[in-house]
Design a protein around this motif. Structure first.
Motif, PDB file in Angstrom:
ATOM      1  N   ASN A   1      -0.277  -2.631  18.001  1.00 41.53           N
ATOM      2  CA  ASN A   1      -0.479  -3.475  16.822  1.00 41.53           C
ATOM      3  C   ASN A   1       0.680  -4.594  16.947  1.00 41.53           C
ATOM      4  OD1 ASN A   1      -2.406  -1.953  15.299  1.00 41.53           O
ATOM      5  ND2 ASN A   1      -1.040  -0.451  14.850  1.00 41.53           N
ATOM      6  N   SER A   2       1.499  -4.643  17.850  1.00 39.00           N
ATOM      7  CA  SER A   2       2.571  -5.543  17.826  1.00 39.00           C
ATOM      8  C   SER A   2       1.823  -7.056  17.951  1.00 39.00           C
ATOM      9  CB  SER A   2       3.340  -5.495  19.173  1.00 39.00           C
ATOM     10  OG  SER A   2       2.739  -5.654  20.173  1.00 39.00           O
ATOM     11  N   MET A   3       0.734  -7.250  18.333  1.00 39.52           N
ATOM     12  CA  MET A   3       0.301  -8.628  18.629  1.00 39.52           C
ATOM     13  C   MET A   3      -0.261  -9.192  17.032  1.00 39.52           C
ATOM     14  SD  MET A   3      -3.808  -8.432  18.705  1.00 39.52           S
ATOM     15  CE  MET A   3      -4.598  -6.969  18.010  1.00 39.52           C
ATOM     16  N   ARG A   4      -0.160  -8.335  16.188  1.00 38.40           N
ATOM     17  CA  ARG A   4      -0.729  -9.025  14.813  1.00 38.40           C
ATOM     18  C   ARG A   4       0.664  -9.243  14.058  1.00 38.40           C
ATOM     19  NH1 ARG A   4      -3.149  -3.368  12.177  1.00 38.40           N
ATOM     20  NH2 ARG A   4      -1.111  -2.763  11.599  1.00 38.40           N
TER      21      ARG A   4
ATOM     22  N   LYS B   1       0.284 -13.347  22.173  1.00 42.15           N
ATOM     23  CA  LYS B   1      -0.266 -12.245  21.307  1.00 42.15           C
ATOM     24  C   LYS B   1      -1.748 -12.657  20.817  1.00 42.15           C
ATOM     25  CE  LYS B   1       4.115 -10.809  19.079  1.00 42.15           C
ATOM     26  NZ  LYS B   1       4.924 -10.524  17.907  1.00 42.15           N
ATOM     27  N   LEU B   2      -1.919 -14.187  20.812  1.00 47.95           N
ATOM     28  CA  LEU B   2      -3.080 -14.413  20.235  1.00 47.95           C
ATOM     29  C   LEU B   2      -4.225 -14.151  21.329  1.00 47.95           C
ATOM     30  CD1 LEU B   2      -4.889 -16.293  18.189  1.00 47.95           C
ATOM     31  CD2 LEU B   2      -4.128 -18.295  19.368  1.00 47.95           C
ATOM     32  N   GLY B   3      -3.650 -14.256  22.432  1.00 52.37           N
ATOM     33  CA  GLY B   3      -4.721 -13.844  23.659  1.00 52.37           C
ATOM     34  C   GLY B   3      -4.965 -12.598  23.580  1.00 52.37           C
ATOM     35  N   TRP B   4      -4.320 -11.711  23.393  1.00 49.22           N
ATOM     36  CA  TRP B   4      -4.513 -10.465  23.172  1.00 49.22           C
ATOM     37  C   TRP B   4      -5.424 -10.060  22.048  1.00 49.22           C
ATOM     38  CZ3 TRP B   4      -4.433  -6.737  26.655  1.00 49.22           C
ATOM     39  CH2 TRP B   4      -3.388  -6.693  27.726  1.00 49.22           C
ATOM     40  N   ALA B   5      -4.978 -10.580  21.034  1.00 47.73           N
ATOM     41  CA  ALA B   5      -5.976 -10.601  19.746  1.00 47.73           C
ATOM     42  C   ALA B   5      -7.233 -11.134  20.175  1.00 47.73           C
ATOM     43  CB  ALA B   5      -5.352 -11.455  18.311  1.00 47.73           C
ATOM     44  N   ARG B   6      -7.487 -12.058  20.816  1.00 47.12           N
ATOM     45  CA  ARG B   6      -8.711 -12.484  20.909  1.00 47.12           C
ATOM     46  C   ARG B   6      -9.655 -11.491  21.911  1.00 47.12           C
ATOM     47  NH1 ARG B   6     -11.286 -17.049  20.893  1.00 47.12           N
ATOM     48  NH2 ARG B   6      -9.397 -18.382  20.183  1.00 47.12           N
ATOM     49  N   LEU B   7      -8.986 -11.012  22.821  1.00 44.86           N
ATOM     50  CA  LEU B   7      -9.529  -9.716  23.676  1.00 44.86           C
ATOM     51  C   LEU B   7      -9.870  -8.611  22.675  1.00 44.86           C
ATOM     52  CD1 LEU B   7     -10.428  -8.653  26.258  1.00 44.86           C
ATOM     53  CD2 LEU B   7      -8.108  -8.159  26.787  1.00 44.86           C
ATOM     54  N   LEU B   8      -8.988  -8.119  21.894  1.00 44.86           N
ATOM     55  CA  LEU B   8      -9.252  -6.778  21.404  1.00 44.86           C
ATOM     56  C   LEU B   8     -10.163  -7.032  19.999  1.00 44.86           C
ATOM     57  CD1 LEU B   8      -5.413  -5.645  21.509  1.00 44.86           C
ATOM     58  CD2 LEU B   8      -7.413  -4.915  22.821  1.00 44.86           C
ATOM     59  N   LEU B   9     -10.157  -8.313  19.359  1.00 46.94           N
ATOM     60  CA  LEU B   9     -10.739  -8.247  18.186  1.00 46.94           C
ATOM     61  C   LEU B   9     -12.458  -8.804  18.499  1.00 46.94           C
ATOM     62  CD1 LEU B   9      -8.170  -9.882  15.822  1.00 46.94           C
ATOM     63  CD2 LEU B   9      -9.131  -7.451  15.868  1.00 46.94           C
ATOM     64  N   LEU B  10     -12.319  -9.659  19.581  1.00 47.47           N
ATOM     65  CA  LEU B  10     -13.822 -10.093  19.711  1.00 47.47           C
ATOM     66  C   LEU B  10     -14.423  -9.433  20.671  1.00 47.47           C
ATOM     67  CD1 LEU B  10     -13.065 -13.922  19.731  1.00 47.47           C
ATOM     68  CD2 LEU B  10     -13.618 -12.382  17.877  1.00 47.47           C
ATOM     69  N   LYS B  11     -14.130  -8.435  21.350  1.00 45.26           N
ATOM     70  CA  LYS B  11     -14.824  -7.816  22.286  1.00 45.26           C
ATOM     71  C   LYS B  11     -15.328  -6.530  21.575  1.00 45.26           C
ATOM     72  CE  LYS B  11     -16.463  -6.685  26.628  1.00 45.26           C
ATOM     73  NZ  LYS B  11     -17.529  -7.541  27.122  1.00 45.26           N
ATOM     74  N   GLN B  12     -16.795  -6.461  21.340  1.00 42.68           N
ATOM     75  CA  GLN B  12     -17.432  -5.405  20.685  1.00 42.68           C
ATOM     76  C   GLN B  12     -17.803  -4.468  21.907  1.00 42.68           C
ATOM     77  OE1 GLN B  12     -18.417  -5.149  17.481  1.00 42.68           O
ATOM     78  NE2 GLN B  12     -17.030  -6.787  17.205  1.00 42.68           N
ATOM     79  N   VAL B  13     -17.431  -3.185  21.625  1.00 40.60           N
ATOM     80  CA  VAL B  13     -17.758  -1.967  22.408  1.00 40.60           C
ATOM     81  C   VAL B  13     -18.864  -1.279  21.971  1.00 40.60           C
ATOM     82  CG1 VAL B  13     -16.600  -0.129  23.553  1.00 40.60           C
ATOM     83  CG2 VAL B  13     -15.234  -1.937  22.960  1.00 40.60           C
TER      84      VAL B  13
ATOM     85  N   VAL C   1     -20.843   3.187  13.435  1.00 45.91           N
ATOM     86  CA  VAL C   1     -21.090   1.607  13.680  1.00 45.91           C
ATOM     87  C   VAL C   1     -20.354   1.212  15.120  1.00 45.91           C
ATOM     88  CG1 VAL C   1     -20.960   1.098  11.314  1.00 45.91           C
ATOM     89  CG2 VAL C   1     -19.225   1.133  12.296  1.00 45.91           C
ATOM     90  N   GLU C   2     -20.599   0.349  15.669  1.00 47.43           N
ATOM     91  CA  GLU C   2     -20.000  -0.486  16.825  1.00 47.43           C
ATOM     92  C   GLU C   2     -18.544  -0.885  16.687  1.00 47.43           C
ATOM     93  OE1 GLU C   2     -22.039  -3.368  18.937  1.00 47.43           O
ATOM     94  OE2 GLU C   2     -23.917  -2.172  19.150  1.00 47.43           O
ATOM     95  N   ARG C   3     -17.748  -0.472  17.544  1.00 49.21           N
ATOM     96  CA  ARG C   3     -16.046  -0.926  17.221  1.00 49.21           C
ATOM     97  C   ARG C   3     -15.753  -2.024  18.153  1.00 49.21           C
ATOM     98  NH1 ARG C   3     -14.534   5.471  17.731  1.00 49.21           N
ATOM     99  NH2 ARG C   3     -16.576   5.645  18.019  1.00 49.21           N
ATOM    100  N   ASN C   4     -14.571  -2.621  18.067  1.00 53.63           N
ATOM    101  CA  ASN C   4     -14.072  -3.458  18.806  1.00 53.63           C
ATOM    102  C   ASN C   4     -12.818  -2.641  19.780  1.00 53.63           C
ATOM    103  OD1 ASN C   4     -12.082  -3.377  17.247  1.00 53.63           O
ATOM    104  ND2 ASN C   4     -12.358  -5.461  16.148  1.00 53.63           N
ATOM    105  N   LEU C   5     -12.328  -3.157  20.710  1.00 57.53           N
ATOM    106  CA  LEU C   5     -11.204  -2.518  21.606  1.00 57.53           C
ATOM    107  C   LEU C   5     -10.057  -2.340  20.657  1.00 57.53           C
ATOM    108  CD1 LEU C   5     -11.364  -4.940  24.758  1.00 57.53           C
ATOM    109  CD2 LEU C   5     -12.061  -2.436  24.560  1.00 57.53           C
ATOM    110  N   LEU C   6      -9.920  -2.988  19.595  1.00 55.17           N
ATOM    111  CA  LEU C   6      -8.758  -2.652  18.834  1.00 55.17           C
ATOM    112  C   LEU C   6      -8.879  -1.337  18.088  1.00 55.17           C
ATOM    113  CD1 LEU C   6      -5.923  -3.773  17.831  1.00 55.17           C
ATOM    114  CD2 LEU C   6      -6.959  -4.751  15.699  1.00 55.17           C
ATOM    115  N   THR C   7     -10.068  -0.913  17.736  1.00 55.82           N
ATOM    116  CA  THR C   7     -10.540   0.247  16.961  1.00 55.82           C
ATOM    117  C   THR C   7     -11.117   1.284  17.717  1.00 55.82           C
ATOM    118  OG1 THR C   7     -12.359  -0.701  16.061  1.00 55.82           O
ATOM    119  CG2 THR C   7     -10.671  -1.223  14.529  1.00 55.82           C
ATOM    120  N   ILE C   8     -11.298   1.345  18.992  1.00 62.17           N
ATOM    121  CA  ILE C   8     -11.998   2.077  19.985  1.00 62.17           C
ATOM    122  C   ILE C   8     -11.510   3.473  19.780  1.00 62.17           C
ATOM    123  CG2 ILE C   8     -10.433   1.973  21.987  1.00 62.17           C
ATOM    124  CD1 ILE C   8     -12.955   1.600  23.712  1.00 62.17           C
TER     125      ILE C   8
END
Length: 491
Positions: A439-442, A450-462, A87-94
């Motif tokens: 993972n420090s952002m969570r 940290k919220l800014g990094w979370a927004r980038l890593l979680l919402l950006k689908q790869v 399945v597609e991943r986000n940047l956090l799980t790339i």
């Protein structure tokens, strides 16, 4: 302990050994089921003839041919269906493994019906076996000869513990429904469907309900009425009208009603001769109880074609009813017999309104040359399926999910859809104990940064395919630029 409870316990115990899970075993059982269909073709045809007066060729066409196709498809595609599905991943799980793994549900109860006692009972079994489940098979007692053959011969080809056949009537079915299953697959009417769903709720058991309803058929006055009526006649009177997806009633404008009647009359004569009663490819109503029910539906309606009957043989001629009113008795329930009422409407808008005022049907049929009209019916109605300019044939396509919506059922099957319906599509994510800094952002304390990094890593689908393609193109472009640059230097 009852016979039903014992069969359930044995099947569950056998499943728990893990025997049904290896792909090699599933393929072996599917091959056994295919051998059963091919080697016992004559036994099956004789049983169906005794139940429904179907001809041998008719049984093969409408019962076993489709089964052979479903089994063959499962044999060819099983390794693909059962494989992990990326399945597609986000940047956090790339960098992680992320996929869907189909797994067997466990023990499935399959409750068949009598109108197509082999096709609608064994097609779900194909999916159950392919998905690695155990299954208790309960054929309908109404088609008693088919049920007996299934009980006696199927265990000669399949694992007896994993796939027992349990016969009997209402009390035996009720006893089975008291047991705990991991999925229940029922084909029949909505009244019994509610009973099945209520029983399943006690154990939080998921269900697939393949029900029916009054499937409408709209004929646009501008279409080829002769061809439309020929196809409708075939779809309606196959199996003496005892088909869940048969056109239940016709909607058309008054100006073409007479022509519709005459074209259907011609088609009945072409298909079944002047005397359908003596024609081998025209069947019978399953029993006298259903014969009386169907005959009672004609009360108060005008017979335009047919109307003949013989209770001693459970024979009802192909019958067309004209000028039917929406409050007529024949419109009060699914007909499930060889009666075809015609209701006149002013046009497609009134037809759509008529359809939408009633329960959602298993299928909507529309006959028209106008693609805009067809798309309008698709957009403004709801049904399990929609078929334009033909009848029944969508059932033959394994790529299309077959099932209802609302009062006509829930869930679907055929081909891969059967496999998925009777599998648990398990979500799997495998990480490594590395890159902890990401993972420090969570972790607390939560900050705006940290919220800014979370927004980038979680919402950006790869999309990894696109990413790989982009990187490859960039690499090729870089190599080309390098070669060109070297060439220019030499000059």
């Amino acid at each position: 302990m009852s016979r039903e409870e014992l069969a359930v316990q044995r099947a569950r115990k056998s499943f728990q050994t893990g025997k049904s899970k290896p792909l090699e075993f599933r393929l072996q059982q599917l091959q056994g089921l295919l051998r059963f269909i091919t080697e016992r073709r004559r036994d099956i045809a004789q049983a169906v003839h005794r139940d429904l007066s179907k001809s041998e060729h008719g049984t093969e066409l409408f019962e076993t041919l489709g089964l052979e196709g479903e089994i063959t498809l499962a044999l060819e595609k099983l390794s693909e269906w059962a494989a992990p599905r990326p399945v597609e991943r986000n940047l956090l799980t790339i960098s992680d493994q992320v996929y869907i793994q189909p797994q067997p549900l466990g023990l499935v109860l399959i409750i068949g019906t009598w109108n197509y006692p082999w096709a609608v009972t064994l097609q779900p079994l194909v999916g159950a076996i392919a998905a690695g489940n155990a299954a208790v098979i309960k054929p309908s007692e109404v088609s008693c000869h088919s049920a007996k053959v299934m009980e006696e011969l199927l265990p000669l080809y399949l694992d007896k513990e994993l796939y027992p056949v349990v016969t009997g009537g209402v009390s035996e079915t009720q006893e089975l429904l008291r047991q705990r299953f991991d999925h229940i697959f029922y084909t029949g009417n909505s009244t019994v469907g509610r009973v099945v769903m209520e029983a399943a709720a006690r154990h939080l058991t998921p269900v697939t309900l393949e029900l029916g309803g009054k499937s409408p058929c709209y004929i646009d006055k501008s279409c080829n009425v002769a061809v439309a009526c020929r196809r409708i006649t075939w779809g309606k009177f196959v199996n003496c009208g005892q088909t869940c997806i048969a056109p239940d009633y016709i909607l058309c404008e008054p100006c073409i009603q007479g022509r519709v009647v005459e074209e259907i009359r011609k088609s009945i004569k072409e298909f079944y001769t002047d005397n359908p009663k003596t024609f081998e490819d025209y069947g019978r109503i399953i029993n006298q109880r259903h014969f009386k029910r169907v005959m009672a539906l004609m009360e108060g309606s005008t017979v335009a074609v047919g109307g003949d009957s013989d209770e001693s043989q459970c024979y009802i001629a192909p019958t067309v009813l004209q000028d039917v009113m929406e409050e007529s008795k024949v419109m009060s329930e699914e007909i499930f017999g060889p009666l075809l009422p015609i209701i006149t409407v002013s046009g497609v808008d009134e037809a759509i309104h008529f359809i939408n005022e009633r329960e959602k049907p298993l299928v909507v049929y529309v006959f028209s040359h106008d693609n805009k009209l067809i798309q309008k019916v698709i957009a403004e109605t709801s049904s399990g399926a929609l078929l334009a300019n033909d009848c029944l044939v969508h059932f033959t396509l394994s790529a299309l999910p077959f099932g209802g919506v609302g009062n006509s059922g829930m869930g679907c099957y055929h081909g891969r859809h059967s496999f998925d319906q009777l599998s648990h599509l398990r979500s799997c994510l495998i990480k490594q104990l590395k890159m902890e800094g990401v993972n420090s952002m969570r972790y607390p304390p939560h900050t705006a940064k940290k919220l800014g990094w979370a927004r980038l890593l979680l919402l950006k689908q790869v999309n990894l395919r696109r990413l790989r393609r982009t990187l490859l193109l960039a690499l090729l472009a870089g190599m080309a630029a390098f070669v060109v640059q070297r060439f220019l230097r030499r000059r």
